[in-house]
Design a protein around this motif. Structure first.
Motif, mmCIF file in Angstrom:
data_model
loop_
_atom_site.group_PDB
_atom_site.id
_atom_site.type_symbol
_atom_site.label_atom_id
_atom_site.label_comp_id
_atom_site.label_asym_id
_atom_site.label_seq_id
_atom_site.Cartn_x
_atom_site.Cartn_y
_atom_site.Cartn_z
ATOM 1 N N ASP A 79 -58.835 -4.966 -2.983
ATOM 2 C CA ASP A 79 -57.725 -4.486 -3.816
ATOM 3 C C ASP A 79 -57.186 -5.603 -4.707
ATOM 4 O OD1 ASP A 79 -57.931 -1.966 -2.691
ATOM 5 O OD2 ASP A 79 -56.249 -2.262 -1.306
ATOM 6 N N LEU A 80 -57.057 -6.800 -4.133
ATOM 7 C CA LEU A 80 -56.589 -7.945 -4.914
ATOM 8 C C LEU A 80 -57.570 -8.273 -6.042
ATOM 9 C CD1 LEU A 80 -55.111 -10.809 -2.707
ATOM 10 C CD2 LEU A 80 -54.392 -10.175 -4.981
ATOM 11 N N GLU A 81 -58.845 -8.261 -5.733
ATOM 12 C CA GLU A 81 -59.859 -8.546 -6.747
ATOM 13 C C GLU A 81 -59.836 -7.495 -7.855
ATOM 14 O OE1 GLU A 81 -64.613 -9.568 -7.062
ATOM 15 O OE2 GLU A 81 -63.854 -8.642 -5.239
ATOM 16 N N LEU A 82 -59.703 -6.236 -7.485
ATOM 17 C CA LEU A 82 -59.634 -5.157 -8.466
ATOM 18 C C LEU A 82 -58.427 -5.332 -9.383
ATOM 19 C CD1 LEU A 82 -60.647 -2.423 -9.526
ATOM 20 C CD2 LEU A 82 -59.195 -1.351 -7.798
ATOM 21 N N LYS A 83 -57.290 -5.658 -8.801
ATOM 22 C CA LYS A 83 -56.079 -5.853 -9.586
ATOM 23 C C LYS A 83 -56.241 -7.027 -10.537
ATOM 24 C CE LYS A 83 -52.905 -3.550 -9.424
ATOM 25 N NZ LYS A 83 -52.579 -2.399 -10.299
ATOM 26 N N MET A 84 -56.875 -8.103 -10.084
ATOM 27 C CA MET A 84 -57.098 -9.266 -10.951
ATOM 28 C C MET A 84 -57.975 -8.873 -12.129
ATOM 29 S SD MET A 84 -57.441 -12.442 -8.210
ATOM 30 C CE MET A 84 -58.955 -12.921 -8.889
ATOM 31 N N GLU A 85 -59.012 -8.093 -11.879
ATOM 32 C CA GLU A 85 -59.895 -7.639 -12.966
ATOM 33 C C GLU A 85 -59.128 -6.749 -13.944
ATOM 34 O OE1 GLU A 85 -62.965 -8.683 -13.709
ATOM 35 O OE2 GLU A 85 -62.751 -10.059 -12.030
ATOM 36 N N GLN B 181 -45.292 -11.302 -14.852
ATOM 37 C CA GLN B 181 -45.166 -10.292 -13.794
ATOM 38 C C GLN B 181 -46.494 -10.118 -13.058
ATOM 39 O OE1 GLN B 181 -43.769 -6.933 -16.082
ATOM 40 N NE2 GLN B 181 -41.681 -7.187 -15.284
ATOM 41 N N GLN B 182 -47.596 -10.188 -13.801
ATOM 42 C CA GLN B 182 -48.912 -10.054 -13.178
ATOM 43 C C GLN B 182 -49.162 -11.198 -12.196
ATOM 44 O OE1 GLN B 182 -51.540 -9.842 -16.549
ATOM 45 N NE2 GLN B 182 -51.156 -7.672 -16.866
ATOM 46 N N VAL B 183 -48.848 -12.403 -12.617
ATOM 47 C CA VAL B 183 -49.050 -13.564 -11.741
ATOM 48 C C VAL B 183 -48.154 -13.455 -10.518
ATOM 49 C CG1 VAL B 183 -48.755 -16.067 -11.565
ATOM 50 C CG2 VAL B 183 -49.839 -15.086 -13.588
ATOM 51 N N THR B 184 -46.908 -13.054 -10.714
ATOM 52 C CA THR B 184 -45.983 -12.894 -9.589
ATOM 53 C C THR B 184 -46.496 -11.835 -8.623
ATOM 54 O OG1 THR B 184 -44.100 -13.567 -10.940
ATOM 55 C CG2 THR B 184 -43.610 -12.293 -8.961
ATOM 56 N N TYR B 185 -46.958 -10.724 -9.142
ATOM 57 C CA TYR B 185 -47.508 -9.652 -8.312
ATOM 58 C C TYR B 185 -48.679 -10.171 -7.467
ATOM 59 C CZ TYR B 185 -49.933 -5.378 -6.997
ATOM 60 O OH TYR B 185 -50.567 -4.396 -6.289
ATOM 61 N N LEU B 186 -49.621 -10.876 -8.121
ATOM 62 C CA LEU B 186 -50.784 -11.390 -7.404
ATOM 63 C C LEU B 186 -50.394 -12.414 -6.348
ATOM 64 C CD1 LEU B 186 -53.304 -11.708 -10.358
ATOM 65 C CD2 LEU B 186 -53.377 -10.044 -8.488
ATOM 66 N N LYS B 187 -49.427 -13.267 -6.662
ATOM 67 C CA LYS B 187 -48.953 -14.251 -5.684
ATOM 68 C C LYS B 187 -48.344 -13.561 -4.469
ATOM 69 C CE LYS B 187 -47.870 -18.220 -8.611
ATOM 70 N NZ LYS B 187 -46.776 -19.073 -9.115
ATOM 71 N N GLU B 188 -47.551 -12.519 -4.712
ATOM 72 C CA GLU B 188 -46.923 -11.786 -3.601
ATOM 73 C C GLU B 188 -47.976 -11.106 -2.737
ATOM 74 O OE1 GLU B 188 -44.155 -9.194 -5.564
ATOM 75 O OE2 GLU B 188 -42.716 -10.811 -5.903
ATOM 76 N N ARG B 189 -48.958 -10.485 -3.371
ATOM 77 C CA ARG B 189 -50.026 -9.817 -2.614
ATOM 78 C C ARG B 189 -50.846 -10.827 -1.818
ATOM 79 N NH1 ARG B 189 -51.582 -4.532 -4.162
ATOM 80 N NH2 ARG B 189 -52.966 -4.784 -2.387
#
Length: 60
Positions: free
Chosen positions: A48-54, A10-18
């Motif tokens: 925001d994307l970088e923060l979410k990845m961290e 789900q995390q990977v899917t979320y990041l791909k969508e963003r």
């Protein structure tokens, strides 16, 4: 706020969508008419994307 994402898939899917959304916004920008606020918005999206990845890295 939405439900917390803890599953790796789900995390990977979320990041791909963003990232896809970011790329669409970037692709739609016209260099001749882009304002500083538009660039600031793109930078904020990347932050925001970088923060979410961290956050996802720490949750493993």
């Amino acid at each position: 706020m939405g439900k917390s994402i803890s599953d790796n898939d789900q995390q990977v899917t979320y990041l791909k969508e963003r990232l896809h959304i970011f790329l669409e916004v970037l692709d739609s920008i016209e260099p001749e008419t882009t304002k500083l606020e538009d660039i600031d918005r793109l930078i904020a999206m990347m932050d925001d994307l970088e923060l979410k990845m961290e956050q996802f890295k720490k949750s493993k």
